[in-house]
Design a protein around this motif. Structure first.
Motif, PDB file in Angstrom:
ATOM      1  N   GLU A  65      -8.857   0.640  -7.049  1.00 31.96           N
ATOM      2  CA  GLU A  65      -7.604   0.228  -7.684  1.00 31.96           C
ATOM      3  C   GLU A  65      -7.811   0.213  -9.187  1.00 31.96           C
ATOM      4  O   GLU A  65      -8.769  -0.372  -9.687  1.00 31.96           O
ATOM      5  CB  GLU A  65      -7.197  -1.163  -7.196  1.00 31.96           C
ATOM      6  CG  GLU A  65      -6.931  -1.248  -5.710  1.00 31.96           C
ATOM      7  CD  GLU A  65      -6.645  -2.666  -5.265  1.00 31.96           C
ATOM      8  OE1 GLU A  65      -7.012  -3.018  -4.133  1.00 31.96           O
ATOM      9  OE2 GLU A  65      -6.054  -3.431  -6.061  1.00 31.96           O
ATOM     10  N   GLN A 107     -13.101  -1.784  -6.639  1.00 33.91           N
ATOM     11  CA  GLN A 107     -13.058  -1.432  -5.230  1.00 33.91           C
ATOM     12  C   GLN A 107     -13.597  -2.574  -4.399  1.00 33.91           C
ATOM     13  O   GLN A 107     -14.802  -2.883  -4.434  1.00 33.91           O
ATOM     14  CB  GLN A 107     -13.853  -0.158  -4.937  1.00 33.91           C
ATOM     15  CG  GLN A 107     -13.718   0.296  -3.488  1.00 33.91           C
ATOM     16  CD  GLN A 107     -14.387   1.611  -3.187  1.00 33.91           C
ATOM     17  OE1 GLN A 107     -15.228   2.078  -3.943  1.00 33.91           O
ATOM     18  NE2 GLN A 107     -14.005   2.224  -2.078  1.00 33.91           N
ATOM     19  N   GLN A 136     -11.637  -1.109   1.026  1.00 34.14           N
ATOM     20  CA  GLN A 136     -10.428  -0.693   0.335  1.00 34.14           C
ATOM     21  C   GLN A 136     -10.694   0.518  -0.550  1.00 34.14           C
ATOM     22  O   GLN A 136     -11.844   0.864  -0.826  1.00 34.14           O
ATOM     23  CB  GLN A 136      -9.895  -1.836  -0.541  1.00 34.14           C
ATOM     24  CG  GLN A 136      -9.584  -3.103   0.236  1.00 34.14           C
ATOM     25  CD  GLN A 136      -8.439  -2.904   1.208  1.00 34.14           C
ATOM     26  OE1 GLN A 136      -7.412  -2.338   0.853  1.00 34.14           O
ATOM     27  NE2 GLN A 136      -8.603  -3.369   2.440  1.00 34.14           N
ATOM     28  N   GLY A 137      -9.630   1.148  -0.988  1.00 34.20           N
ATOM     29  CA  GLY A 137      -9.781   2.218  -1.952  1.00 34.20           C
ATOM     30  C   GLY A 137      -9.844   1.667  -3.367  1.00 34.20           C
ATOM     31  O   GLY A 137      -9.512   0.502  -3.601  1.00 34.20           O
ATOM     32  N   LYS A 158      -1.527   5.401   2.651  1.00 34.45           N
ATOM     33  CA  LYS A 158      -2.122   4.782   3.831  1.00 34.45           C
ATOM     34  C   LYS A 158      -2.967   5.774   4.620  1.00 34.45           C
ATOM     35  O   LYS A 158      -2.558   6.906   4.855  1.00 34.45           O
ATOM     36  CB  LYS A 158      -1.026   4.231   4.745  1.00 34.45           C
ATOM     37  CG  LYS A 158      -0.149   3.188   4.083  1.00 34.45           C
ATOM     38  CD  LYS A 158       0.971   2.734   5.005  1.00 34.45           C
ATOM     39  CE  LYS A 158       1.868   1.737   4.298  1.00 34.45           C
ATOM     40  NZ  LYS A 158       2.997   1.296   5.156  1.00 34.45           N
ATOM     41  N   THR A 214      -7.138   3.573   1.904  1.00 35.54           N
ATOM     42  CA  THR A 214      -8.260   2.694   2.211  1.00 35.54           C
ATOM     43  C   THR A 214      -9.483   3.445   2.736  1.00 35.54           C
ATOM     44  O   THR A 214     -10.521   2.845   2.940  1.00 35.54           O
ATOM     45  CB  THR A 214      -7.855   1.630   3.239  1.00 35.54           C
ATOM     46  OG1 THR A 214      -7.286   2.290   4.367  1.00 35.54           O
ATOM     47  CG2 THR A 214      -6.842   0.656   2.645  1.00 35.54           C
ATOM     48  N   PRO A 265      -9.452   4.182  10.340  1.00 36.32           N
ATOM     49  CA  PRO A 265     -10.617   3.773   9.549  1.00 36.32           C
ATOM     50  C   PRO A 265     -11.858   4.604   9.824  1.00 36.32           C
ATOM     51  O   PRO A 265     -12.751   4.680   8.982  1.00 36.32           O
ATOM     52  CB  PRO A 265     -10.835   2.316   9.947  1.00 36.32           C
ATOM     53  CG  PRO A 265     -10.134   2.156  11.230  1.00 36.32           C
ATOM     54  CD  PRO A 265      -9.022   3.150  11.265  1.00 36.32           C
ATOM     55  N   GLN A 316       0.840  -1.182   0.000  1.00 39.18           N
ATOM     56  CA  GLN A 316       0.000   0.000   0.000  1.00 39.18           C
ATOM     57  C   GLN A 316       0.883   1.242   0.000  1.00 39.18           C
ATOM     58  O   GLN A 316       1.586   1.508   0.977  1.00 39.18           O
ATOM     59  CB  GLN A 316      -0.901  -0.022   1.250  1.00 39.18           C
ATOM     60  CG  GLN A 316      -2.054   0.939   1.226  1.00 39.18           C
ATOM     61  CD  GLN A 316      -3.202   0.470   0.351  1.00 39.18           C
ATOM     62  OE1 GLN A 316      -3.317  -0.711   0.042  1.00 39.18           O
ATOM     63  NE2 GLN A 316      -4.040   1.397  -0.052  1.00 39.18           N
TER      64      GLN A 316
END
Lengths: 114, 113
Positions: free
Chosen positions: B44, B37, B41-42, A5, A106, A9, A2
């Motif tokens: 990709e 996605q 998660q983000g 980052k 994320t 969350p 990753q």
């Protein structure tokens, strides 16, 4: 691995207070950074960006700060409003012009409590 | 101005079946992206088009995934055959050349059972 980052969350903030969302990156070639906001069942929406030649960019209630030496950026929302409740994604790229791809974190879920 | 349009919004299929997603970018946007996605998660990147040319498909699993952008406007992304691990949201985005402001569609949520 990753390259962008977002270690928190989730974040909860009272309405009217400041929200600070953090993002770290590892690739020293990244020189353009963006924040996207995402509501449920919708695609991400562009919020604000910053080039590596700057350390701050402001747009209304939103300010992004960039610390290149620490490879860290943050998004400040002041004052926070309930409508700001969403997932916020940090993204980074190496080079402008659409020729390089975005790498996303994320996400951090922000909840603004009325 | 109309945004990026994607269809269908939701799709449920059994594994080993084919599936296709459609994207109509914002008018005048020459660059089109397909992202994957996963939950938590983000996005990709899977593939990026400049007009009708796929300029970056390095992250596209070519054994089962394919994409096309005929006439440099609409695009389709296909999976054949689908696997359980393909369950995710597939996002389409577009941008004007030379900017990073990618505009995303609402995505297609795929569930493979």
């Amino acid at each position: 691995d990753q390259q962008v980052k977002q270690n928190s969350p989730s974040l909860s903030v009272q309405e009217g207070r400041i929200s600070i969302l953090n993002c770290d990156y590892t690739n020293s070639m990244f020189d353009y950074f963006l924040w996207y906001k995402k509501y449920p069942a919708e695609g991400p929406t562009f919020l604000i960006s910053i080039s590596s030649i700057k350390d701050k960019n402001e747009d209304g209630r939103f300010t992004v700060f960039l610390n290149k030496s620490a490879k860290h950026l943050s998004l400040h929302i002041v004052p926070s409003q309930p409508g700001d409740s969403a997932v916020y994604f940090c993204a980074a790229s190496a080079g402008r012009g659409g020729a390089n791809n975005l790498f996303f974190g994320t996400g951090t879920r922000l909840t603004v409590i009325p | 101005e109309a945004g990026v349009v994607q269809s269908p919004r939701y799709k449920i299929i059994e594994k080993k079946q084919p599936v296709a997603f459609w994207c109509n970018p914002i008018s005048g946007h020459n660059t089109l992206y397909w992202y994957l996605q996963n939950l938590g998660q983000g996005p990709e990147l899977l593939i990026r088009y400049e007009n009708e040319e796929a300029v970056d498909d390095s992250q596209l699993p070519k054994d089962r995934f394919s994409a096309e952008r005929l006439k440099g406007v609409d695009s389709t992304l296909k999976i054949q055959p689908a696997e359980l691990g393909d369950s995710a949201v597939y996002l389409c985005a577009s941008s004007v050349d030379s900017t990073y402001e990618q505009y995303f569609g609402p995505g297609t949520r795929l569930t493979v059972t």
